[in-house]
Every structure is written in structure tokens, then in C-alpha cells.
Design a protein around this motif. Structure first.
Motif, PDB file in Angstrom:
ATOM      1  N   VAL A  60      -4.681 -19.870 -22.167  1.00 25.58           N
ATOM      2  CA  VAL A  60      -4.702 -19.250 -20.809  1.00 25.58           C
ATOM      3  C   VAL A  60      -4.717 -17.474 -21.044  1.00 25.58           C
ATOM      4  O   VAL A  60      -4.198 -17.025 -21.864  1.00 25.58           O
ATOM      5  CB  VAL A  60      -3.645 -19.565 -20.057  1.00 25.58           C
ATOM      6  N   ILE A  61      -5.738 -17.009 -20.274  1.00 20.30           N
ATOM      7  CA  ILE A  61      -5.726 -15.512 -20.423  1.00 20.30           C
ATOM      8  C   ILE A  61      -5.462 -15.109 -18.927  1.00 20.30           C
ATOM      9  O   ILE A  61      -5.727 -15.626 -17.942  1.00 20.30           O
ATOM     10  CB  ILE A  61      -7.292 -15.038 -20.626  1.00 20.30           C
ATOM     11  N   VAL A  62      -4.360 -14.077 -18.950  1.00 21.20           N
ATOM     12  CA  VAL A  62      -4.017 -13.492 -17.595  1.00 21.20           C
ATOM     13  C   VAL A  62      -4.560 -11.906 -17.589  1.00 21.20           C
ATOM     14  O   VAL A  62      -4.442 -11.405 -18.679  1.00 21.20           O
ATOM     15  CB  VAL A  62      -2.373 -13.511 -17.278  1.00 21.20           C
ATOM     16  N   SER A  63      -4.868 -11.736 -16.272  1.00 23.93           N
ATOM     17  CA  SER A  63      -5.438 -10.263 -15.958  1.00 23.93           C
ATOM     18  C   SER A  63      -4.721  -9.911 -14.844  1.00 23.93           C
ATOM     19  O   SER A  63      -5.085 -10.601 -13.607  1.00 23.93           O
ATOM     20  CB  SER A  63      -6.844 -10.292 -15.946  1.00 23.93           C
ATOM     21  N   LEU A  64      -3.993  -9.001 -14.740  1.00 27.81           N
ATOM     22  CA  LEU A  64      -3.453  -8.647 -13.464  1.00 27.81           C
ATOM     23  C   LEU A  64      -2.859  -7.001 -13.530  1.00 27.81           C
ATOM     24  O   LEU A  64      -2.874  -6.545 -14.302  1.00 27.81           O
ATOM     25  CB  LEU A  64      -2.351  -9.312 -12.998  1.00 27.81           C
ATOM     26  N   TYR A  65      -2.819  -6.357 -12.282  1.00 25.09           N
ATOM     27  CA  TYR A  65      -2.380  -5.169 -12.088  1.00 25.09           C
ATOM     28  C   TYR A  65      -1.305  -5.075 -11.180  1.00 25.09           C
ATOM     29  O   TYR A  65      -1.621  -5.604  -9.870  1.00 25.09           O
ATOM     30  CB  TYR A  65      -3.799  -4.319 -11.578  1.00 25.09           C
ATOM     31  N   VAL A  66      -0.215  -4.704 -11.256  1.00 19.65           N
ATOM     32  CA  VAL A  66       0.997  -4.505 -10.641  1.00 19.65           C
ATOM     33  C   VAL A  66       1.304  -3.233 -10.133  1.00 19.65           C
ATOM     34  O   VAL A  66       1.286  -2.373 -10.684  1.00 19.65           O
ATOM     35  CB  VAL A  66       2.289  -5.242 -11.329  1.00 19.65           C
ATOM     36  N   THR A  67       1.368  -2.950  -8.944  1.00 20.19           N
ATOM     37  CA  THR A  67       1.807  -1.713  -8.268  1.00 20.19           C
ATOM     38  C   THR A  67       2.990  -1.791  -7.344  1.00 20.19           C
ATOM     39  O   THR A  67       3.436  -3.015  -7.280  1.00 20.19           O
ATOM     40  CB  THR A  67       0.783  -1.378  -7.198  1.00 20.19           C
ATOM     41  N   GLY A  68       3.553  -0.434  -7.442  1.00 23.72           N
ATOM     42  CA  GLY A  68       4.890  -0.611  -6.392  1.00 23.72           C
ATOM     43  C   GLY A  68       5.671   0.465  -7.245  1.00 23.72           C
ATOM     44  O   GLY A  68       5.479   0.844  -8.229  1.00 23.72           O
ATOM     45  N   ALA A  69       6.923   0.442  -6.692  1.00 22.12           N
ATOM     46  CA  ALA A  69       7.947   1.369  -7.139  1.00 22.12           C
ATOM     47  C   ALA A  69       8.565   0.716  -8.478  1.00 22.12           C
ATOM     48  O   ALA A  69       7.914  -0.300  -8.745  1.00 22.12           O
ATOM     49  CB  ALA A  69       9.179   1.552  -6.203  1.00 22.12           C
ATOM     50  N   ALA A  70       9.450   1.256  -9.227  1.00 19.47           N
ATOM     51  CA  ALA A  70       9.772   0.815 -10.441  1.00 19.47           C
ATOM     52  C   ALA A  70      10.394  -0.460 -10.249  1.00 19.47           C
ATOM     53  O   ALA A  70      11.083  -0.809  -9.451  1.00 19.47           O
ATOM     54  CB  ALA A  70      11.077   1.592 -11.027  1.00 19.47           C
ATOM     55  N   ILE A  71       9.636  -1.600 -10.964  1.00 20.18           N
ATOM     56  CA  ILE A  71      10.037  -3.031 -10.727  1.00 20.18           C
ATOM     57  C   ILE A  71      10.880  -3.384 -12.056  1.00 20.18           C
ATOM     58  O   ILE A  71      10.789  -3.089 -12.998  1.00 20.18           O
ATOM     59  CB  ILE A  71       8.793  -3.955 -10.845  1.00 20.18           C
ATOM     60  N   ASP A  72      12.011  -4.061 -11.754  1.00 15.94           N
ATOM     61  CA  ASP A  72      12.931  -4.775 -12.657  1.00 15.94           C
ATOM     62  C   ASP A  72      13.101  -6.355 -12.456  1.00 15.94           C
ATOM     63  O   ASP A  72      12.505  -6.750 -11.279  1.00 15.94           O
ATOM     64  CB  ASP A  72      14.063  -3.972 -12.867  1.00 15.94           C
TER      65      ASP A  72
END
Length: 137
Positions: A60-72
Motif C-alpha cells: 500500500v502506498i500512502v500520501s498525505l499532508y498533515v497541517t496544524g499546530a505541533a501534533i503529538d
């Protein structure tokens, strides 16, 4: 040993094209399926958040872009892969995929294989790019 293909093609209209067409059918199993959207996306841009399964079912290939404040890991930013895929990612309970932030730092995505939940960690407030090919078992 050289093979003379002239007798094979002599009576066949578009012979080489037909052979190539048949070859493409054989290799079709190594191509990728249609792009699919992650499930229950929260905090992820929809323009660049997809996965594809290889037609032979081995990756499986995953492609994504996550935005927002520092995520934990305690963040509510998450998405889900279908469990029919996530349960085939390795033998452990989670898998980690490395990504790069807009500021060239490293971040990562954890995939809980039993639930398909994907959570993120990045060191700064910039966006996080993930693009990875993950083998399936």
C-alpha cells in the motif's frame, strides 16, 4: 540463440501491438489501484490525503499532508485506514512511517494495525508530508 519473429508476424495484422497488449495485461497486476481516501479524516487536508493498494495486494502506498499546530500522540488529529488493509501491515500492533515537515524536520505517522487509526507527531507547527510504500502480508 536468436529467434526469427518474421514468420510469426507475417500473417498477423498488428502483431507486435497485439503482443504488447497481452504483455500489458500480464503486468497489470504490478500496477496500483485507484486512489482511495482515508476514513474519518480530522485535521488533514483533503487535496493530498490518499492511499493506493498495489493490484497484486502486496503493498500500500500512502500520501498525505498533515497541517496544524505541533501534533503529538495525544492530539485529536487522526485518520483511519480500513482495517482490511491495516491488519495486513506487518506482525506488530503498530507501524511507524517517517515524514518531513515544511521546515525540513522529521515527523512520523503511527498506524495502529488492529484499528487502522493513524496518529501523527511532528516537532513544529509546519505541515508534515508523508509518502511511503508499506509492504502487506
Amino acid at each position: 540463440m536468436a529467434i526469427n519473429f518474421d514468420p510469426i508476424f507475417s500473417g498477423m495484422q498488428n502483431g507486435p501491438e497485439k503482443i504488447k497488449g497481452n504483455f500489458d495485461k500480464v503486468n497489470d497486476g504490478l500496477g496500483w489501484g485507484e486512489p482511495q481516501n482515508f476514513l474519518n479524516m480530522n485535521g488533514i487536508t483533503s487535496e493530498f490525503s490518499q492511499y493506493k493498494v498495489r493490484k497484486d495486494g502486496n503493498a500500500v502506498i500512502v500520501s498525505l499532508y498533515v497541517t496544524g499546530a505541533a501534533i503529538d500522540s495525544s492530539s485529536s488529529v487522526a485518520c483511519y485506514l480500513p482495517t482490511s488493509i491495516s491488519k495486513r501491515i506487518g506482525y506488530s500492533l503498530s507501524t511507524q512511517v517517517i515524514g518531513r515537515t515544511d521546515n525540513n524536520a522529521l515527523g512520523f505517522m503511527n498506524i495502529a494495525t488492529q484499528t487502522g487509526k493513524c496518529t501523527f507527531h511532528k516537532p513544529d507547527a509546519s505541515g508534515l508530508y508523508i509518502q511511503a510504500t508499506i509492504p502487506l502480508v
